[in-house]
Design an enzyme around this catalytic site. Sequence first.
Site, short mmCIF file in Angstrom:
data_model
loop_
_atom_site.label_atom_id
_atom_site.label_comp_id
_atom_site.label_asym_id
_atom_site.label_seq_id
_atom_site.Cartn_x
_atom_site.Cartn_y
_atom_site.Cartn_z
N HIS A 1 0.85 -1.27 -0.03
CA HIS A 1 0.04 -0.11 0.04
C HIS A 1 0.74 1.19 0.07
O HIS A 1 0.38 2.36 -0.67
CB HIS A 1 -0.87 -0.11 1.10
CG HIS A 1 -2.02 -0.97 1.19
ND1 HIS A 1 -3.21 -0.89 0.53
CD2 HIS A 1 -2.01 -2.21 1.45
CE1 HIS A 1 -4.06 -1.87 0.65
NE2 HIS A 1 -3.09 -2.88 1.26
N ASP B 1 -6.10 5.87 0.77
CA ASP B 1 -6.01 4.31 0.44
C ASP B 1 -7.32 3.54 0.29
O ASP B 1 -8.33 3.75 1.21
CB ASP B 1 -4.99 3.38 1.28
CG ASP B 1 -4.94 2.20 0.75
OD1 ASP B 1 -3.91 2.04 0.13
OD2 ASP B 1 -5.57 1.37 1.17
BR1 BUP Z 1 10.22 -8.38 -0.29
C1 BUP Z 1 10.56 -7.07 -1.33
N1 BUP Z 1 12.16 -5.53 -2.05
O1 BUP Z 1 12.70 -7.16 -1.06
P1 BUP Z 1 3.41 -6.30 -3.68
C2 BUP Z 1 9.55 -6.18 -1.92
N2 BUP Z 1 9.75 -4.96 -2.47
O2 BUP Z 1 11.60 -3.53 -3.23
P2 BUP Z 1 3.11 -7.50 -1.14
C3 BUP Z 1 11.25 -4.69 -2.69
O3 BUP Z 1 7.84 -4.00 -2.11
P3 BUP Z 1 0.42 -6.52 -0.28
C4 BUP Z 1 11.92 -6.43 -1.48
O4 BUP Z 1 9.27 -4.16 -5.50
C5 BUP Z 1 7.11 -4.01 -4.43
O5 BUP Z 1 7.07 -2.75 -4.85
C6 BUP Z 1 8.36 -4.71 -4.52
O6 BUP Z 1 4.50 -5.03 -2.84
C7 BUP Z 1 8.88 -4.11 -2.88
O7 BUP Z 1 3.24 -7.48 -2.61
C8 BUP Z 1 6.69 -4.01 -2.87
O8 BUP Z 1 4.20 -6.65 -4.66
C9 BUP Z 1 5.82 -5.42 -2.64
O9 BUP Z 1 1.94 -5.66 -3.86
O10 BUP Z 1 2.11 -6.55 -0.58
O11 BUP Z 1 4.37 -6.92 -0.25
O12 BUP Z 1 2.85 -8.67 -0.78
O13 BUP Z 1 0.23 -7.79 0.31
O14 BUP Z 1 0.11 -5.16 0.57
O15 BUP Z 1 -0.08 -6.60 -1.85
#
Ligand code: BUP
Length: 454
Positions: A18, A115
């Site tokens: 988020h 959000d």
């Molecule tokens: Br782990 C990791 N580095 O090591 P998502 C994640 N990320 O930059 P999530 C890093 O966190 P929700 C790491 O690039 C993305 O922007 C990644 O968001 C970054 O999944 C973010 O992909 C992760 O939407 O969140 O974390 O499961 O459950 O809230 O959708």
Amino acid sequence: SRRGAPHIALLPSAGMGHLTPFCRLAVALSDSGCDVSFITVQPTVSSAESRRVAALLAAFPRLRPLDFRLADFDPSAFASTDPFFLRFEAIRRSAHLLPALLAAASPPVSAVVVDISLVSTFLPVLAGVGLPCYLLFTASAAMLSLCAHFPAYIAAKTTAGVGDVEIPGLRTVPKSSIPLPLHDPNNLFTTQFVENGRILQKACGILINTFHALEQEALDALNGGKVVPAGLPPVVAIGPLKPVIGCEGGSPLPWLDAQPARSVVYVSFGSRTAMSAEQMKELGTGLERSGCRFLWVVKSKVVDREEEVELEELLGEEYLERVRERGLVVKGWVEQEEILGHVAVGGFLSHCGWNSVTEAALHGVPILAWPRLGDQRVNADVMARGGLGIWVKEWSWEGEEKVVRGEEIGERVRELMEDEGLRASAARLGKEAVKAVAVDGSSGKGLAEFIGKL
Ligand code: BUP
């Protein structure tokens, strides 16, 4: 900022999934000349979040931090143990405190972008003080359709549980893809999801981190009055929101620089998906068997502050020794954006968190989807339809005991890395994503129209 430019306050929710799009939106709005206030809640649930907020504010001093003190909150009163859902609720229940914080802002706030997970309590409060409330939907347009239709589905259904959900004008989301908490009407997340879904119609507009070439059908259904017959405010695609250079953390990876082009599969299941020890071992075996080079980000806890176990303990020293030549296994935060943009990376084994999907799309990196929970199956379906990757539907999902064996994982990873057709179609989608976010692209124009209206 320019004279007469709007002052927009952004209210992100808990969790990197988020927070990340809000950071990117903040910079995009600020780059377009808007005054931007960034509302923060301390302490954050994960340390990744607090590092990200600090880095953002340090890199962009023109963003104005607004420290939002929450009302007292007793988590034990709720039917959930998920620290992120509980934080959503704590913020939601502090909505009445926001107007006083915003009233002190100068120049006066023109609009608030909230959000999706928070909107049902904030929208009425903001309306009460005459402030336009927009929302940022941080997942796919397909997921927005489910969110918008779900209250009507619940009201009309005659069976006890939740089954396949047919979204009018779009498609049916099979029961197996519905986020697990939604099967339980008493789950805290379900209450929030239904309340937020019901109030969508009252928002001034819905910004969404997707783009037309990926989700034309869903965007048309939403904007064409098909999903919600009473109509929705304009749903404006503004994605994939561009990463903010220099503040997304992580260590540079010289290891990647030394690998041949497109030879490495990047493996990550996001910031909050933990994997069982047994499944992790099988995944390790699979990556080894694939014969491909790999960069694997390991996570064994839902909240990063609780990660204590060392890699050696999780995977065994022998394993790490054996794969040393071909595989880099890391624990902790990496700069995913930089990795996906690196020439050495040719594929992504991903949980399909929506940010991860949009980042892979922007770089044209093909995905092997292994959704684990929440909205991830809905997202995996979107990315497979869009030609970005492969989704193995049989692989295990939240609440299932099933362990996927290494042999099978290895085979699929090899397929991903060898599929030239898929590589080409992911690259095509990548070009469309880049076009969309250009100033004269569909998402670039969407953002400009949003700002223009204020
Ligand atoms: Br782990 C990791 N580095 O090591 P998502 C994640 N990320 O930059 P999530 C890093 O966190 P929700 C790491 O690039 C993305 O922007 C990644 O968001 C970054 O999944 C973010 O992909 C992760 O939407 O969140 O974390 O499961 O459950 O809230 O959708």
